[in-house]
Design a protein around this motif. Structure first.
Motif, short mmCIF file in Angstrom:
data_model
loop_
_atom_site.label_atom_id
_atom_site.label_comp_id
_atom_site.label_asym_id
_atom_site.label_seq_id
_atom_site.Cartn_x
_atom_site.Cartn_y
_atom_site.Cartn_z
N LEU A 39 0.81 -1.22 0.00
CA LEU A 39 0.00 0.00 0.00
C LEU A 39 0.84 1.27 0.00
O LEU A 39 0.30 2.38 -0.01
N GLY A 40 2.17 1.11 0.04
CA GLY A 40 3.05 2.26 0.02
C GLY A 40 2.92 3.14 1.24
O GLY A 40 2.98 4.37 1.15
N ALA A 41 2.72 2.52 2.42
CA ALA A 41 2.54 3.26 3.66
C ALA A 41 3.61 2.85 4.67
O ALA A 41 4.23 1.78 4.55
N VAL A 49 -4.54 -0.15 10.96
CA VAL A 49 -5.41 -1.24 10.52
C VAL A 49 -5.81 -2.09 11.73
O VAL A 49 -6.96 -2.55 11.84
N ILE A 50 -4.88 -2.28 12.66
CA ILE A 50 -5.16 -3.01 13.90
C ILE A 50 -5.92 -2.12 14.88
O ILE A 50 -6.90 -2.54 15.50
N THR A 51 -5.47 -0.88 15.01
CA THR A 51 -6.04 0.04 15.98
C THR A 51 -7.52 0.32 15.72
O THR A 51 -8.34 0.31 16.64
N SER A 52 -7.88 0.56 14.45
CA SER A 52 -9.27 0.92 14.13
C SER A 52 -10.23 -0.21 14.48
O SER A 52 -11.34 0.03 14.96
N TYR A 53 -9.82 -1.45 14.25
CA TYR A 53 -10.65 -2.61 14.58
C TYR A 53 -10.87 -2.71 16.09
O TYR A 53 -11.99 -2.93 16.57
N CYS A 91 -12.51 -4.52 2.80
CA CYS A 91 -11.11 -4.44 3.23
C CYS A 91 -10.20 -5.04 2.16
O CYS A 91 -9.14 -4.49 1.84
N GLY A 92 -10.61 -6.18 1.62
CA GLY A 92 -9.80 -6.82 0.58
C GLY A 92 -9.75 -6.01 -0.71
O GLY A 92 -8.75 -6.03 -1.44
N PHE A 93 -10.83 -5.28 -0.99
CA PHE A 93 -10.90 -4.48 -2.23
C PHE A 93 -10.24 -3.10 -2.08
O PHE A 93 -10.17 -2.36 -3.07
N SER A 94 -9.79 -2.75 -0.89
CA SER A 94 -9.24 -1.41 -0.65
C SER A 94 -8.03 -1.13 -1.52
O SER A 94 -7.17 -1.99 -1.72
N HIS A 95 -7.96 0.12 -2.01
CA HIS A 95 -6.87 0.52 -2.89
C HIS A 95 -5.80 1.34 -2.17
O HIS A 95 -4.71 1.54 -2.71
N ASN A 96 -6.12 1.85 -0.99
CA ASN A 96 -5.11 2.59 -0.23
C ASN A 96 -5.32 2.32 1.26
O ASN A 96 -6.32 1.72 1.68
N LEU A 97 -4.35 2.78 2.05
CA LEU A 97 -4.35 2.46 3.47
C LEU A 97 -5.58 2.99 4.19
O LEU A 97 -6.20 2.27 4.98
N GLU A 99 -8.57 3.77 3.15
CA GLU A 99 -9.79 3.00 2.84
C GLU A 99 -9.82 1.75 3.71
O GLU A 99 -10.86 1.40 4.29
N LEU A 100 -8.69 1.07 3.78
CA LEU A 100 -8.60 -0.16 4.57
C LEU A 100 -8.88 0.12 6.05
O LEU A 100 -9.62 -0.63 6.70
N VAL A 101 -8.32 1.19 6.59
CA VAL A 101 -8.54 1.55 7.99
C VAL A 101 -10.02 1.81 8.25
O VAL A 101 -10.58 1.36 9.26
N ALA A 102 -10.68 2.53 7.32
CA ALA A 102 -12.11 2.84 7.48
C ALA A 102 -12.95 1.57 7.47
O ALA A 102 -13.85 1.39 8.32
#
Length: 519
Positions: A39-41, A49-53, A91-97, A99-102
């Protein structure tokens, strides 16, 4: 209350839902590096990604009883499964970090709702005299989920792409939703017309959410050296203080804190917090130790956790039967804390030469200790509550376990960092140009590098790097040993606490654990 095939299909559905929710608390941990690169992050940003969950989980768990009553429990449960499943796909379809966090946050909202609602449904599926057995069955998900998460995550990352960590939830979630729709009894929404406690929801979200961010991000940003950590700590303290006052004041709160008048539930909640601290901290520390110090892969590390997990899963249903037969819960709880302490003491005695066979016994102790704590504490938590209060009591107890895990991981992470600084200072005090052992070690490195074709100057330079690597590895080894020892001491200290807080005789009548008095 159900019987026959319908009863056991509900049990399978409930356990499956619990397991997939708890798997997702740990399955992502082993793929952070891969996600970060793809994701280039930065690793620091990817940790969200862990924290938001975790934040979403802890916010929604105490509200599950209220929401289930307002929406209808069956509808709320199925909706939570579908939200969890849809968010997993996104989450699997996310294109950037970000989006995945949300989408991970929405996944956590659906998953957190599953935990407490599952427990309430399971308790009502069994008659009162079999409630201890229901606790044993429910504990399977609590034990298995966090432990097999790293195994699944390691295997998927090694053989597929990180997206499949989320895609695997889709067929399981859809099947669980379908079975719930077919077999769960319809439930009606509350029609009492009472107003929704919006202030309570707001205070809970702000207070718990801020606290969770502080716990998850504190070590990364040097705790109170960061201005936002200070601000969020103040906001959390004020919000939670006002929340408690408000929820005890109004007639229909979003969180019914009045159930804590049950001494049994209050004591169980404290013990469950300690259980969460030890359970999640051990699953956090051991994989780091095995991968960073011993050199195991993520999959190998996860595999090492399996025997203890399977052993715990095998005995959990029998522990419920033992409680029904009259075994005093204190004995199981004390044994559980004792075995958890043995795990920490044995792990603190390992070293760089320790082989995989050494870890078998302490990891078995960890698994058995977790089972011996989860089953009686889950049963005790709701044992004195009226049926109408069981969902709220279960939700509060589950929140305490998750909060204990958050506190545990944050504090252990900080402790390791502090001990690393202290241990490095102690080690390098002995690594000097005049120290005979240092001279011998450096010369052996020089000879080894020269034997492989290096010039004297290059070999001398490389030897200094090798000495530094040795110091770093020894520093981390000592720090992880200190962390295991701390876990052992915390668990051992809980044993007299159990004896002190549960003094009176526990009577087990008709399968129901009753504690007449406990101060």
């Amino acid at each position: 209350m159900e019987t026959g095939f319908r009863k056991w299909i509900i049990v399978v559905t409930i356990i499956t839902s619990t397991i997939i929710e708890l798997i997702d608390t740990t399955i992502v941990n082993v793929s952070i590096n891969t996600m970060s690169g793809n994701l280039g992050a930065s690793l620091e940003d990817t940790a969200w990604v862990i924290t938001s969950y975790a934040i979403a989980n802890v916010i929604v768990i105490p509200m599950t009883s209220f929401l289930a009553e307002k929406i209808g429990r069956k509808q709320y449960y199925i909706g939570s499964i579908l939200l969890f499943t849809l968010a997993s796909a996104m989450c699997g379809f996310s294109h950037n970090l970000w989006e995945l966090v949300a989408f991970r946050f929405f996944q956590g909202i659906g998953g957190g709702a599953l935990l407490s609602t599952s427990q309430s449904i399971l308790f009502e599926t069994f008659p009162v005299k079999e409630r201890a057995t229901a606790s044993g069955i429910f504990s399977l998900g609590i034990i298995i989920g966090p432990s097999i998460g790293p195994v699944m995550g390691g295997y998927i990352v090694d053989n597929l792409s990180w997206q499949w960590i989320f895609y695997v939830n889709i067929p399981i979630g859809l099947l669980a939703a379908l079975l719930s729709y077919i077999y769960l009894k319809p439930t009606k929404r509350s029609q009492d017309g009472r107003r929704i406690d919006w202030l309570g929801i707001f205070l809970l979200t702000i207070g718990v959410g801020s606290l969770q961010v502080v716990l998850e991000r504190g070590e990364t940003d040097d705790w109170f050296a960061a201005g936002y950590i200070i601000a969020l700590s103040i906001i959390s303290a004020l919000s939670l203080a006002v929340l408690i006052w408000w929820e005890l004041k109004i007639e229909h709160p979003v969180i019914n804190l009045r159930v804590l008048k049950s001494t049994t539930l209050s004591i169980s909640a404290i013990m469950t917090f300690v259980l969460g601290f030890g359970l999640f901290s051990a699953v956090f520390v051991f994989p780091l130790y095995a991968q960073r110090i011993i050199g195991y892969s993520a999959f190998q590390t996860g595999t090492m956790l399996l025997p203890g997990t399977l052993m715990a899963a095998m005995i959990s249903p029998f522990l419920g039967k033992m409680l029904q037969s009259g075994i005093r819960p204190q004995y199981l709880i004390i044994t559980g804390f004792g075995l958890s302490a043995v795990f920490g003491f044995m792990m603190s005695g390992s070293n760089l030469e320790t082989g995989g066979a050494y870890f078998f016994i302490p990891l078995i102790c960890r698994g058995l200790g977790a089972a011996l704590l989860i089953v009686p504490l889950t049963a005790l938590a709701v044992s004195e509550l009226k049926p109408s209060d069981i969902p709220q009591g279960a939700a509060l107890n589950n929140m305490m376990r998750q909060m204990g895990g958050s506190f545990g991981i944050a504090l252990i992470n900080t402790y390791i960092a502090q001990r690393s600084a202290a241990n490095r200072t102690a080690l390098i005090a002995h690594v000097t140009a005049s120290d005979p052992l240092t001279i011998m070690r450096r010369q052996s490195y020089v000879n080894n590098f020269m034997a492989h074709g290096a010039t004297y100057l290059r070999a001398l330079q490389a030897s200094l790097g090798a000495l530094e690597n040795t110091v770093v590895r020894q520093t981390f080894l000592l720090s992880y040993m200190d962390a295991f020892l701390l876990l052992a001491i915390l668990n051992a200290c809980c044993i007299p606490l159990v004896i002190m807080t549960i003094k009176k005789r526990v009577a087990v009548k008709a399968g129901k654990v009753e504690i007449p008095d406990a101060h």
